[in-house]
Design an enzyme around this catalytic site. Structure first.
Site, PDB file in Angstrom:
ATOM      1  CG  ASP A  81      48.213  34.600 -66.028  1.00 30.10           C
ATOM      2  OD1 ASP A  81      49.406  34.828 -66.265  1.00 30.10           O
ATOM      3  OD2 ASP A  81      47.676  33.485 -66.183  1.00 30.10           O
ATOM      4  CG  HIS A  82      48.996  35.366 -70.214  1.00 28.17           C
ATOM      5  ND1 HIS A  82      50.149  35.229 -70.959  1.00 28.17           N
ATOM      6  CD2 HIS A  82      48.894  34.232 -69.487  1.00 28.17           C
ATOM      7  CE1 HIS A  82      50.707  34.065 -70.697  1.00 28.17           C
ATOM      8  NE2 HIS A  82      49.980  33.439 -69.802  1.00 28.17           N
ATOM      9  N   GLY A 175      47.662  24.487 -70.899  1.00 33.17           N
ATOM     10  CA  GLY A 175      46.632  23.485 -71.191  1.00 33.17           C
ATOM     11  C   GLY A 175      47.037  22.111 -70.691  1.00 33.17           C
ATOM     12  CG  HIS A 202      53.354  31.451 -67.993  1.00 35.60           C
ATOM     13  ND1 HIS A 202      52.191  32.168 -68.111  1.00 35.60           N
ATOM     14  CD2 HIS A 202      54.249  32.289 -67.418  1.00 35.60           C
ATOM     15  CE1 HIS A 202      52.373  33.386 -67.640  1.00 35.60           C
ATOM     16  NE2 HIS A 202      53.631  33.495 -67.220  1.00 35.60           N
TER      17      HIS A 202
HETATM   18  P1  13P Z   1      48.051  25.850 -67.219  1.00 36.90           P
HETATM   19  O1  13P Z   1      46.617  26.168 -67.500  1.00 36.90           O
HETATM   20  O2  13P Z   1      48.646  24.952 -68.237  1.00 36.90           O
HETATM   21  O3  13P Z   1      48.265  25.380 -65.829  1.00 36.90           O
HETATM   22  O4  13P Z   1      48.856  27.224 -67.368  1.00 36.90           O
HETATM   23  C1  13P Z   1      48.494  28.288 -66.536  1.00 36.90           C
HETATM   24  C2  13P Z   1      49.283  29.487 -66.872  1.00 36.90           C
HETATM   25  O5  13P Z   1      50.449  29.413 -67.223  1.00 36.90           O
HETATM   26  C3  13P Z   1      48.625  30.772 -66.706  1.00 36.90           C
HETATM   27  O6  13P Z   1      49.354  31.809 -67.252  1.00 36.90           O
END
Ligand code: 13P
Length: 276
Positions: A81-82, A175, A202
């Protein structure tokens, strides 16, 4: 069974639902998510933030995720992720990830295309699929956000890069929301029609259920949950009596809390019973 990002998104595309992508941080969050997926017969994505790969946790966590995925009777994709750079995506693939995200969304369009395409070319060459991002999805603490993803640009981005999935900016943020977000559902539908690629949402934690359902109808095929996995795990930790000292016994409740959270999202996203 361990599957690639493209394979798992094809199941979602065919069934017109969204695969939940749960951010995992330790063995217990992996266990909770896998138990939920098995019980609901659902495909799931287990993903980790890039810092877990760059700061060393993935050395321990990746083998746990891979062992869990291989043992599971349902399709499981292990995703980065990212990822912030080609080095980071390469490291994740080295650790066994079967999907990677390159997030160059903070750069301008051309630079984003250039970075993303380079990662796609390398990853595809060794059978790994890539998620890109167009329109920077920030955090709930950001003062302001980019303009929402432009559908024509999304089409061009997908054509030029060859990404297998596209994260879009349509009203969500990472968040815990201070007030419920308002998603641009119409925009999701237009992007989907033009770009013709599985779309990723996301910032899944805290989006109202009706908006999640509408976003899936419009073309979202992967929804990320990070913050609420952490809260469910920690709620479980704080609920256990301190007299339970053996850590494996202590962790039963946190694992169960994660499992219940994951089950609720699997059902909401329409993924229950969709394992193939
Ligand atoms: P949240 O922490 O807001 O659920 O987002 C998670 C996310 O998009 C991870 O890339």
């Amino acid at each position: 069974m361990l599957v690639t990002l493209k394979e798992i998104l094809a199941i979602a595309e065919e069934g017109k639902f969204a695969v939940p992508a749960f951010n995992v941080y330790n063995m217990e969050t992996v266990m909770g998510c896998i138990e939920a997926a098995e019980e609901a017969k659902a495909p799931v994505i287990l993903q980790s933030y890039s810092r877990l790969f760059t700061q060393g946790s993935a050395y321990y966590l990746a083998p746990i995720v891979l062992a869990a995925a291989e043992k599971a009777s349902v399709p499981v994709c292990f995703h980065l992720d990212h990822g912030a750079s080609e080095q980071e995506t390469t490291r994740a693939i080295r650790y066994g990830a079967t999907g990677v995200m390159i997030d160059a969304s903070a750069f301008d369009f051309d630079k984003n295309v250039e970075i993303t395409k380079r990662v796609v070319d390398t990853a595809n060459y060794i059978g790994i699929d890539v998620e890109g991002e167009l329109g920077h999805v920030g955090t709930v603490n950001d003062e302001s956000m980019d303009e929402f993803t432009n559908p024509d640009e999304a089409k061009e981005f997908v054509e030029k890069t060859g990404v297998a999935a596209l994260a879009v900016l349509v009203g969500t943020a990472h968040g815990r929301y201070k007030k419920p977000p308002k998603l641009d559902i119409e925009r999701i539908a237009v992007i989907k029609e033009k770009a013709n690629v599985p779309l990723v949402l996301h910032g899944g934690s805290g989006i109202p259920d009706d908006q999640i359902i509408a976003s899936i109808k419009a073309g979202i095929r992967k929804i990320n949950f990070g913050t609420d996995i952490c809260y469910s795990f920690l709620d479980g930790v704080f609920a256990v009596d301190r007299s339970t000292v053996a850590v494996d016994l202590f962790m039963k409740e946190p694992i169960n809390c994660v499992k219940q959270f994951a089950l609720s999202k699997i059902k909401l996203l329409g993924a229950e019973g969709m394992a193939k």
